[in-house]
Design an enzyme around this catalytic site. Structure first.
Site, PDB file in Angstrom:
ATOM      1  CE  LYS A 131      21.179  43.510  63.151  1.00 44.01           C
ATOM      2  NZ  LYS A 131      21.587  42.646  64.181  1.00 44.01           N
ATOM      3  CB  CYS A 133      17.823  41.750  63.859  1.00 44.56           C
ATOM      4  SG  CYS A 133      18.458  41.845  65.443  1.00 44.56           S
ATOM      5  CG  ASP A 136      20.536  40.299  61.542  1.00 46.41           C
ATOM      6  OD1 ASP A 136      20.622  40.693  60.842  1.00 46.41           O
ATOM      7  OD2 ASP A 136      20.729  40.395  62.830  1.00 46.41           O
TER       8      ASP A 136
HETATM    9  C1  VGL Z   1      20.038  38.932  67.093  1.00 46.12           C
HETATM   10  C2  VGL Z   1      19.984  38.962  69.649  1.00 46.12           C
HETATM   11  C3  VGL Z   1      21.252  39.593  69.764  1.00 46.12           C
HETATM   12  C4  VGL Z   1      18.863  39.452  66.340  1.00 46.12           C
HETATM   13  C5  VGL Z   1      20.686  39.787  67.779  1.00 46.12           C
HETATM   14  O1  VGL Z   1      20.089  39.173  64.671  1.00 46.12           O
HETATM   15  O2  VGL Z   1      18.183  38.927  65.846  1.00 46.12           O
HETATM   16  N1  VGL Z   1      18.938  38.547  68.436  1.00 46.12           N
HETATM   17  N2  VGL Z   1      21.876  39.704  68.493  1.00 46.12           N
END
Ligand code: VGL
Ligand code: ZN
Length: 194
Positions: free
Chosen positions: A102, A141, A15
Site C-alpha cells: 500500500k 495503520c 506493516d
Molecule cells: C505507518 C506512518 C507512516 C503505519 C505508515 O504503518 O502505521 N505509519 N506510514
C-alpha cells in the site's frame, strides 16, 4: 471474550517492517516485542488453512508522506530497500499467505490496508466475514485498517496483545482502540482464541 476461529475468518498482519522496528527510521517502541505473539496467531490461522494477509508500506522514494515532499514522516519503507523488508523473524507461511502493498503511488498515502489495494476483493472472494488485525502502528495503520474493514462490512477483531503504537501523544493508541470499540470492533488476546 472467547472467540472460536471459523472458516470465514482471516488474519491481517499490518506493516511488520524493519523501518517500523525500534532501530528503524520510523520506530514504533517495542514493535519487535510482538513478533513472537504475531507468529503464534499466524500459526493458528496457517494450521487451519485460513488466509493470512501481510500488509506492507511500499512507498516510491518521492512519496507524498515524506518530509522532503512536505509530508510529516521521514522517508520510510521505500520500495525494494532493506527498511521495507519484513522483520526477519516474522513467520510468513508458505501457503495461504498474501502480501498487500500500500502507499505505492507518489501522490497518495494509505494508512489502511484496504486503500488502493485488492485486499477487500481477496477477502470477499474467499468468503471471509471476520478479520483479525494485528501489527503496527496501533494509532495509524492498524487503526485505519480495522476501521476500513468495518466500513466494508467485515466483523473486526483487534488482537490487543499483538499491536504496538507510535504514541506521538502518549494516549494515541489507547484512544485509537477506544474509537474502534465504540464503532463495533472487538478486542481479544491469545487466551480468548479457541
Ligand atoms: C505507518 C506512518 C507512516 C503505519 C505508515 O504503518 O502505521 N505509519 N506510514
Ligand atoms: Zn508510510
Amino acid at each position: 471474550m472467547k472467540l472460536k476461529i471459523t472458516d470465514s475468518d482471516a488474519l491481517i498482519v499490518v506493516d511488520m517492517q524493519k523501518d517500523f522496528m525500534p532501530d528503524g527510521v520510523l520506530p514504533v517502541p517495542e514493535g519487535d516485542k510482538i513478533v513472537p505473539v504475531i507468529n503464534e496467531y499466524v500459526n493458528i490461522f496457517f494450521k487451519k488453512g485460513l488466509p493470512v494477509f501481510f500488509t506492507r508500506d511500499w512507498h516510491p522514494e518521492n512519496h507524498i508522506s515524506f518530509k522532503e515532499q512536505g509530508g510529516i514522516w521521514p522517508a520510510h519503507c521505500v520500495q525494494n530497500t532493506e527498511g521495507a523488508e519484513f522483520h526477519p523473524e516474522l513467520f510468513i507461511p508458505p501457503d495461504n499467505r498474501f502480501v498487500i502493498s500500500k502507499g505505492t503511488s507518489p501522490d497518495f498515502d494509505a494508512y489502511s490496508g484496504f486503500q488502493g489495494t485488492v485486499l477487500e476483493a481477496l477477502l470477499k472472494e474467499r468468503g471471509v466475514k471476520r478479520i483479525f488485525v494485528c501489527g503496527v502502528a496501533t494509532d495509524y495503520c492498524v487503526k485505519n485498517t480495522a476501521y476500513g474493514g468495518l466500513n466494508l462490512g467485515f466483523q473486526v477483531v483487534v488482537l490487543e496483545d499483538a499491536v504496538k503504537g507510535v504514541n506521538i501523544n502518549p494516549d494515541d493508541s489507547e484512544k485509537a482502540l477506544e474509537l474502534l470499540m465504540n464503532n463495533g470492533v472487538f478486542l481479544a488476546v491469545k487466551e480468548d482464541i479457541l
